[in-house]
Write an enzyme that holds these catalytic residues in place. Structure first.
Site, PDB file in Angstrom:
ATOM      1  N   LYS A  75      32.548  33.794  85.150  1.00  0.00           N
ATOM      2  CA  LYS A  75      31.323  33.683  85.959  1.00  0.00           C
ATOM      3  C   LYS A  75      30.668  35.055  86.074  1.00  0.00           C
ATOM      4  CE  LYS A  75      29.820  31.992  90.530  1.00  0.00           C
ATOM      5  NZ  LYS A  75      30.279  31.393  91.801  1.00  0.00           N
ATOM      6  N   SER A 150      28.258  26.948  93.176  1.00  0.00           N
ATOM      7  CA  SER A 150      27.468  27.859  92.390  1.00  0.00           C
ATOM      8  C   SER A 150      28.053  28.168  91.012  1.00  0.00           C
ATOM      9  CB  SER A 150      27.305  29.181  93.155  1.00  0.00           C
ATOM     10  OG  SER A 150      28.577  29.787  93.349  1.00  0.00           O
ATOM     11  N   SER A 174      32.338  26.490  95.775  1.00  0.00           N
ATOM     12  CA  SER A 174      31.723  26.690  94.456  1.00  0.00           C
ATOM     13  C   SER A 174      32.640  26.568  93.256  1.00  0.00           C
ATOM     14  CB  SER A 174      31.046  28.054  94.390  1.00  0.00           C
ATOM     15  OG  SER A 174      29.833  27.991  95.077  1.00  0.00           O
TER      16      SER A 174
HETATM   17  N1  GLN Z   1      27.294  25.980  98.089  1.00  0.00           N
HETATM   18  C1  GLN Z   1      27.779  26.929  99.051  1.00  0.00           C
HETATM   19  C2  GLN Z   1      26.710  27.923  99.373  1.00  0.00           C
HETATM   20  O1  GLN Z   1      25.645  27.725  98.916  1.00  0.00           O
HETATM   21  C3  GLN Z   1      29.010  27.582  98.529  1.00  0.00           C
HETATM   22  C4  GLN Z   1      28.751  28.692  97.605  1.00  0.00           C
HETATM   23  C5  GLN Z   1      29.996  29.302  97.061  1.00  0.00           C
HETATM   24  O2  GLN Z   1      31.091  28.805  97.269  1.00  0.00           O
HETATM   25  N2  GLN Z   1      29.827  30.428  96.397  1.00  0.00           N
HETATM   26  O3  GLN Z   1      26.911  28.864 100.065  1.00  0.00           O
END
Ligand code: GLN
Length: 474
Positions: A75, A150, A174
């Protein structure tokens, strides 16, 4: 086609001369190109093919590391020395990392082959991978759907067969949510199990790095390599790392599985509920004791998560000021303008929304009402889990209330988007590990995932149940 199901099969094929690692890497590079429409990769390192021959020799001479032969995507929020590190943001569009993250050092030391950097939501903020400067990622299972976020690029890369395994990060879901949306395995370790050194901070007390794989044995092998104490990360745990890859199906250690009643309420897609009910019956048949439990503060998780993570992110992202590094606006005639213009032009909409929210909850008039109160609620949520784990060895929940949604469907409503994480943020608030395991499909043939949560540093229970469930499918 990839002629193997997991890493040990792959090693066998290489050893007996049926598979050339070099050709395998070329195959993946070619797949990345032919499935370019997925937009899963920000950067592909074609020269990694040069390492393949060398590693193949090591495999044949018995001197190879644990990950030798594994082709891994990373990532694009994790540092790899001299490679781009953009966090899918215009702010870091031209930034190259100066050092290797600890997880990258470990992968290199164990002879993993890093094939590229994957697309993600900007600074890992999002649940659909639509908040990327490089554009949205598509779900390989159905290209009109989001892959989740994400870490959508990392999940899509594994699900589409563009690499063997990948790394994602999980601040509120995420890893687990995109694993669920794309039908693969994704594990978020205990906070402190895997070093965060070299991970671009989003919300430092929540962030963790973890693996994606299309089978449970590769997942546990990669987890084993990533884990362990690191003196460069003061929050990393000194506890010994179990040999996760040697755990087979030791479900005899797991007696009781808790089902939190708060996680099965309104808003849960019917087919997700049905798939989970089916799994629960199967687990009962196989001798697990299933027990209803309560996590009474569950209704506060999303609010608490968004207050605390935005507070932390508003502080972490203060470093991108246009002066030190990253994007600098050309339109500035004094220092204040330089800050304002660089940040206004360099950050995307969602990131700005979070910085504003975070600055607000930390501001002197509101600190007690929001930030401080949310810290207290975080402790209560953690206590709920600690109490539950006195009674059960694992907690079973849906990973996400719904399967992958249409690209664009939730973009105009951030609250709707935030609800994607209703079942996942609690693990980050409590610092406990969680996994998403694929268990079926809905009527549109979209993957459904189940989430298991374990007590702190009990990833071995997650690995054991993942192995058990993948055996059930055979
Ligand atoms: N979807 C969550 C957010 O927008 C989690 C993001 C993540 O785990 N990096 O914060």
């Amino acid at each position: 086609m990839i002629p193997y199901a997991n890493h040990s099969e792959k090693i066998e094929l290489i050893k007996n001369g049926t598979l050339s690692l070099r050709e395998n890497v070329l195959y993946f590079i070619n797949e990345i190109k032919s499935q370019k429409d997925l937009n899963a990769f920000n950067f592909v390192f074609e020269d990694c093919v040069l390492e393949a021959e060398n590693i193949e020799e090591k495999i044949n001479s018995g001197t190879a590391g644990k990950l030798a032969g594994m082709v891994i995507a990373i990532k694009d929020v994790i540092s790899i020395k001299d490679k781009p590190l953009t966090c899918s943001s215009k702010m870091l569009e031209n930034f190259n990392a100066l050092y290797d993250a600890t997880v990258i050092e470990k992968i290199k030391k164990e002879d993993g082959i890093i094939i590229g950097k994957t697309n993600c939501d900007e600074f890992a903020m999002g649940s659909s991978n639509e908040n990327s400067f490089f554009g949205a990622v598509k779900n390989p299972v159905n290209r009109s759907k989001v892959p989740g976020g994400s870490s959508g690029g990392s999940a899509a890369a594994v699900a589409a067969g563009l690499c063997d395994v990948s790394l994602g990060t999980d601040t509120g879901g995420s890893i687990r949510q995109p694993a669920s949306f794309t039908g693969i395995y994704g594990l978020k370790p205990t906070y402190g199990r895997v070093s965060r050194y070299g991970l671009t901070a989003f919300a430092s007390s929540f962030d963790s790095i973890g693996p994606f794989a299309n089978n449970s044995s590769d997942l546990s092998l990669l987890l084993e390599v990533l884990s362990g104490h690191d003196e460069k990360d003061s929050t990393s745990s000194p506890l010994d790392v179990p040999k996760f890859s040697a755990i087979k199906n030791e479900t005899d250690k797991i007696k009781r599985i808790g089902i939190p009643k708060e996680y099965f309420g309104e808003g849960l897609q019917k087919e997700v509920r049905e798939a989970i009910d089916k799994l629960i019956s199967k687990l009962k048949e196989n001798g697990f004791e299933i027990k209803e439990i309560s996590l009474p503060n569950s209704e506060y998780t999303i609010a608490t998560y968004y207050i605390l993570t935005t507070a932390e992110t508003s502080s972490n992202l203060a470093r991108y000021d246009g002066a030190k590094y990253g994007y600098r606006s050309k339109e500035s005639n004094n220092l204040e303008n330089l800050y304002r213009n660089s940040r206004s032009e360099g950050f995307g909409k969602e990131v700005k929304r979070r910085i504003m929210l975070g600055t607000y909850v930390l501001s002197s008039g509101y600190y007690d009402a929001y930030y401080k109160k949310a810290q207290k609620v975080r402790r209560m949520i953690k206590n709920d889990f600690m109490k539950a784990f006195e009674e059960v060895d694992l907690i079973l929940t849906p990973t996400s209330p719904f399967t992958a949604f249409d690209i664009g469907a939730k973009l105009s409503d951030p609250m709707e988007m935030y609800l994607s994480d209703i079942y996942t943020t609690s693990a980050n608030l409590a610092g406990i590990p969680g996994i998403s395991i694929p268990i079926g499909f809905d009527e549109q043939d979209l993957p459904i995932g189940v989430q298991f949560l374990a007590n702190q540093f009990k990833e071995e229970n997650l690995v054991a149940i993942a192995n058990h469930i993948s055996e059930l499918k055979k």
